[in-house]
Write a protein that holds these residues in place. Structure first.
Motif, short mmCIF file in Angstrom:
data_model
loop_
_atom_site.label_atom_id
_atom_site.label_comp_id
_atom_site.label_asym_id
_atom_site.label_seq_id
_atom_site.Cartn_x
_atom_site.Cartn_y
_atom_site.Cartn_z
N ALA A 205 21.33 70.94 17.44
CA ALA A 205 21.14 69.64 17.79
C ALA A 205 22.62 68.96 18.44
CB ALA A 205 21.06 68.45 16.53
N ILE A 206 23.55 69.50 17.94
CA ILE A 206 25.01 69.27 18.64
C ILE A 206 25.30 69.87 19.95
CG2 ILE A 206 27.52 69.77 18.30
CD1 ILE A 206 27.06 69.72 15.14
N LEU A 207 24.88 71.50 19.94
CA LEU A 207 24.84 71.89 21.25
C LEU A 207 23.86 71.07 22.26
CD1 LEU A 207 24.77 75.69 20.14
CD2 LEU A 207 26.66 74.41 21.23
N ALA A 208 22.61 70.75 21.94
CA ALA A 208 21.74 70.24 23.03
C ALA A 208 22.37 68.72 23.36
CB ALA A 208 20.43 69.89 22.23
N GLU A 209 22.84 67.96 22.54
CA GLU A 209 23.95 66.86 22.75
C GLU A 209 24.80 67.11 23.56
OE1 GLU A 209 26.49 63.91 20.40
OE2 GLU A 209 24.63 64.26 19.26
N ARG A 210 25.68 68.13 23.34
CA ARG A 210 26.70 68.61 24.28
C ARG A 210 26.28 68.82 25.95
NH1 ARG A 210 31.51 70.45 23.41
NH2 ARG A 210 30.99 72.13 24.62
N ALA A 211 24.88 69.33 25.85
CA ALA A 211 24.51 69.83 27.28
C ALA A 211 23.39 68.69 27.78
CB ALA A 211 23.61 71.22 26.91
N ALA A 212 23.41 67.38 27.15
CA ALA A 212 22.52 66.53 27.52
C ALA A 212 21.14 67.03 27.50
CB ALA A 212 23.09 65.81 28.80
N ARG A 213 20.36 67.91 26.63
CA ARG A 213 19.48 68.26 26.53
C ARG A 213 18.50 67.72 25.28
NH1 ARG A 213 19.92 74.58 28.50
NH2 ARG A 213 21.06 74.10 30.46
N PRO A 214 17.36 67.94 25.34
CA PRO A 214 16.73 67.58 23.99
C PRO A 214 16.63 68.60 22.97
CG PRO A 214 14.98 68.28 25.65
CD PRO A 214 16.31 68.13 26.35
N PRO A 215 16.96 68.19 21.61
CA PRO A 215 17.06 69.10 20.63
C PRO A 215 15.84 70.37 20.55
CG PRO A 215 17.07 66.88 19.60
CD PRO A 215 16.56 66.81 21.51
N ASP A 216 14.91 70.16 21.12
CA ASP A 216 13.78 71.13 21.08
C ASP A 216 13.88 72.02 22.59
OD1 ASP A 216 12.81 69.28 22.72
OD2 ASP A 216 10.74 69.45 22.16
N ASP A 217 15.18 71.91 23.23
CA ASP A 217 15.28 72.58 24.16
C ASP A 217 15.26 74.17 24.32
OD1 ASP A 217 16.29 72.61 27.42
OD2 ASP A 217 17.41 74.10 26.35
N VAL A 218 14.51 74.72 24.83
CA VAL A 218 14.09 76.46 24.54
C VAL A 218 15.39 77.20 24.75
CG1 VAL A 218 13.09 78.33 25.16
CG2 VAL A 218 11.71 76.41 24.96
N ALA A 219 16.28 76.76 25.94
CA ALA A 219 17.40 77.70 25.90
C ALA A 219 18.62 77.46 24.76
CB ALA A 219 18.02 77.26 27.32
#
Length: 194
Positions: free
Chosen positions: A138-152
């Protein structure tokens, strides 16, 4: 682990908590996990039985709970935004491990070995590990401005945590393993940037 400045009350709580866990680990080492009761831990730490449960809701928590996750999450959030997810993970892990004293590292290894040797602890530790991985994702998704379920993001986090788990197993078998260096080198293999 380095912690922010605390007031006297918070410092006393932290000392009590540390004393309880230190005595628990000593008793588990000497008597075995299953043969040690929470009451024995309370007596050894010179606190009431209820005080143990105030700090550690279950017997498993006496082994599994540590201060590393909140510190790791704070470090991960604090990384510069231009870092890739793997670079941010590496930097956060380095910060946490660099702040750990030799005694912290020795205690972490002892706890790891105990977790691996007791089935009830392995199950509880797995649940904790999954929650840590979800929070990091969740933290990495937030940092990348992506949803928490982002596959990458999920794939990167899953691979990184797979590496961490593998190294914890190797470290439990080989105390001479330089965990900080080996972890950093292994995580670096996941980053496509030079």
């Amino acid at each position: 682990m380095a912690a922010p400045k605390q007031g006297l009350r918070e410092l006393k709580k932290a000392r009590t908590r540390a004393a309880i866990q230190t005595e628990a680990l000593r008793l588990f080492r000497e008597r075995g996990y299953e043969s040690t009761t929470v009451e024995q831990v309370a007596q050894a730490a010179e606190v009431a039985h209820t005080t143990v449960f105030r700090y550690f809701p279950t017997k498993e928590d006496l082994v599994i709970t540590d201060e590393a996750d909140p510190v790791f999450f704070a470090e991960l959030r604090a990384q510069p935004p231009d870092l890739t997810p793997i670079q941010a993970l590496r930097a956060a892990m380095r910060a946490v491990l660099d702040a750990a004293s030799p005694d912290d590292i020795a205690e972490a290894r002892e706890r790891t070995m105990l977790i691996l040797s007791v089935p009830a602890l392995r199950g509880a530790a797995f649940g904790n590990y999954v929650e840590t991985m979800r929070t990091a994702t969740a933290i990495l998704a937030e940092r990348a401005a992506r949803p928490p379920d982002d596959v990458a993001i999920r794939t990167i986090t899953g691979a990184a945590f797979g590496i961490m788990l593998d190294l914890m197993l190797r470290w439990s078998e080989d105390p001479s393993l330089n965990l900080p260096q080996t972890l950093d080198e292994a995580l670096a293999t996941l980053d496509p940037t030079p």
